[in-house]
Design an enzyme around this catalytic site. Structure first.
Site, short mmCIF file in Angstrom:
data_model
loop_
_atom_site.label_atom_id
_atom_site.label_comp_id
_atom_site.label_asym_id
_atom_site.label_seq_id
_atom_site.Cartn_x
_atom_site.Cartn_y
_atom_site.Cartn_z
N LYS A 126 -0.78 -4.13 -3.03
CA LYS A 126 -2.06 -3.56 -2.62
C LYS A 126 -2.15 -2.14 -3.17
CE LYS A 126 -5.02 -2.26 1.28
NZ LYS A 126 -5.30 -0.92 0.72
N ASP B 240 10.60 4.92 -10.00
CA ASP B 240 10.19 5.44 -11.31
C ASP B 240 10.89 6.76 -11.65
OD1 ASP B 240 8.56 3.31 -11.63
OD2 ASP B 240 6.68 4.41 -11.78
N SER C 91 0.81 -1.22 0.00
CA SER C 91 0.00 0.00 0.00
C SER C 91 0.85 1.28 0.00
CB SER C 91 -0.96 -0.05 1.20
OG SER C 91 -1.89 0.99 1.17
#
Length: 523
Positions: free
Chosen positions: A312, A298, A287
């Protein structure tokens, strides 16, 4: 007359349901649900709990959706929110139960118990003249008696080693902070370490305090440990990620059927925009922790070490009910800056299959062998600065894979821990030797360098294991167990004498992901 009265009540109840049906439309699903509830409540052969009937209906509806939409009772809501809200109201002690006695591990610094003189090792045996020791009272019931509204007073009867008489303390309850950062320390000159346990209301402030503390001690690079972090608040994750990235960099975005795209971007005021960063994750990282990891990966701000995270990536919106209960309804998906959906695949209504995912990863070899992990070309994405290949399909795939060593902890060691034999024998040892250890080791650095776990403590654990029919398969299993058991005990003793930072400094010596992270950040 009684029969006529009951018949009239039933008629009125069904008429009301019929009226609702027509008000909502002849074929309204909502009217159908109301009609069914009224019929069961009025006609069923046995008495029914109408409240439970409705709760079961809500749970039944949510069960057919995704794995993370859920319903919680008012009591469950309170328990669920405490770790995230950053505080609760109580007496301020860390404690553990040995057999049926509460032993104080550490009083919270500057907390209400420490202020009146309660110390580590004290046994709380009475609360407001009611015995809580030797009466087989549950841990939940004891906590209920110790906690209470800020400003209220509670009388505690305490047994202290070396003091003959029962001691009495009156403690004024207060707000007790719940820490979400487990450990902060310098690994070596220039390299700091922060372990975040969850993402709550105060996590960002705790993190800033930790960063400031480490920078004052010369930190340039950071090992950020998110292993076993189950997540928490989205905003807390965005605030942490913001500290690493440049102005305008995307942190995360969410999209839902009825919820418009919502982007979170860095404001350029982060304290950690320079220096090397390595993030540690494992299969229990989930999460909000995946949001931070995905943003750093990224945006090519740092490298990720460990195993694929949990996956999640569903956004839950809390919907509060009038009675204090709550529905947490999934309304959107999380996406990393490169466009990867964090959520792993699932079948609606099939919770069992979803819960078996980690077992299936182990069976398929994913946790132990990187060659067993295969991604379709459609799941390949590019990082935003260097164009490195990263993978979607659920969870965050690390840049450096660390296999799970299934032989590191033996079956014997796992059983000793599972039956609380290790923790209970350690607590007894600390209880008997706390003063001696404190006087011998002036500081943690000396303890870490010089202390060796005594063989007598190892022997007491093995003996207690035999009493509970937990035995090593053979001498080879016993010899493989002892080095890791010694490390675990030394870490636990350090925790009980100091705090969690000292615990992790020792425990991390045997953590393969941590050791690989050190290698990566050094290279």
């Amino acid at each position: 007359m009684k029969k006529i009265f009951l018949a009239c009540c039933l008629l009125l109840s069904l008429q009301a349901s019929a009226q609702l049906r027509f008000n909502l439309g002849q074929n309204s699903p909502m009217a159908k649900l109301q009609w069914a509830e009224a019929a069961i409540n009025s006609l069923y052969v046995d008495s029914v709990d109408e409240g439970k009937l409705v709760e079961d209906a809500i749970r039944g509806m949510l069960k057919e959706l995704d794995p993370h939409s859920s319903y919680a009772t008012p009591k469950e809501v309170k328990s669920m929110n405490e770790p995230l809200q950053g505080n609760f109201e109580g007496i301020g002690v860390q404690f553990n139960m040995v057999e049926d006695t509460l032993i104080v591990i550490q009083p919270v610094i500057n907390g209400p118990s420490e202020k009146v003189g309660i110390v580590a090792g004290d046994r709380i045996v009475q609360v407001n003249d009611t015995a809580i020791a030797g009466v087989k009272m549950s841990k939940e019931e004891i906590m209920k008696r110790l906690r209470g509204p800020k400003g209220t007073k509670v009388r505690l009867g305490i047994v202290r080693r070396g003091v003959k008489d029962l001691l009495s303390f009156t403690v004024t309850r207060d707000k007790i902070p719940v820490k979400t950062i487990d450990a902060v320390y310098m690994i070596r000159p220039g390299l700091g370490y922060i372990r975040i346990g969850s993402f709550g209301a105060n996590t960002h402030k705790e993190f800033l305090d930790a960063v400031q503390q480490l920078k004052e001690r010369g930190m340039n690079d950071l090992l950020l440990d998110l292993q076993d972090n189950g997540g928490g608040y989205l905003q807390a994750a965005a605030d942490i990620a913001n500290e690493f990235l440049q102005r305008g960099d995307m942190l995360v975005y969410t999209v839902g059927r009825k919820v418009p795209r919502n982007e979170f971007n860095a404001d350029g005021r982060g304290l950690l925009q320079s220096g090397k960063v390595v993030v540690l994750i494992n299969e229990f990282t989930a999460s909000a922790a995946e949001i931070v990891t995905g943003a750093i990966q990224d945006q090519d701000r740092g490298l990720v070490v460990g195993r694929r995270s949990f996956g999640k990536g569903l956004v839950q919106r809390p919907i509060e009910m009038p009675d204090g209960s709550m529905i947490r309804l999934t309304v959107a998906h999380y996406y990393t800056p490169s466009g990867r959906c964090i959520q792993k695949p699932y079948k609606k209504g099939d919770l069992k299959d979803y819960e078996m995912d980690l077992d299936n990863r182990l069976k398929h070899g994913e946790l132990t062998n990187p060659d067993s992990i295969h991604f379709a070309d459609s799941l390949k994405y590019k990082t935003l600065r260097k164009g490195r290949t990263v993978y979607g399909g659920g969870g965050i795939m690390p840049d450096f894979f660390v296999p799970l060593d299934t032989l590191q902890y033996t079956r014997f060691h796992r059983q000793l821990s599972a039956k609380s034999i290790v923790i209970n024998q350690n607590l007894r040892f600390i209880d008997n030797n706390r003063k001696k250890l404190k006087s011998r080791y002036a500081n943690y650095e000396q303890f870490r360098k010089e202390y060796e776990v005594p063989q007598s403590l190892i022997d007491s654990i093995i003996a207690e294991g035999e009493k509970q029919k937990v035995k090593p398969k053979d001498d080879d299993e016993l010899q493989r167990t002892i080095p890791y058991l010694r490390n675990q005990l030394k870490a636990l003793i350090a925790r009980d004498l100091w705090d969690m930072s000292e615990y992790f400094q020792i425990a991390n010596d045997k953590n393969h992901i941590y050791q690989k992270g050190l290698q990566v950040i050094s290279e």
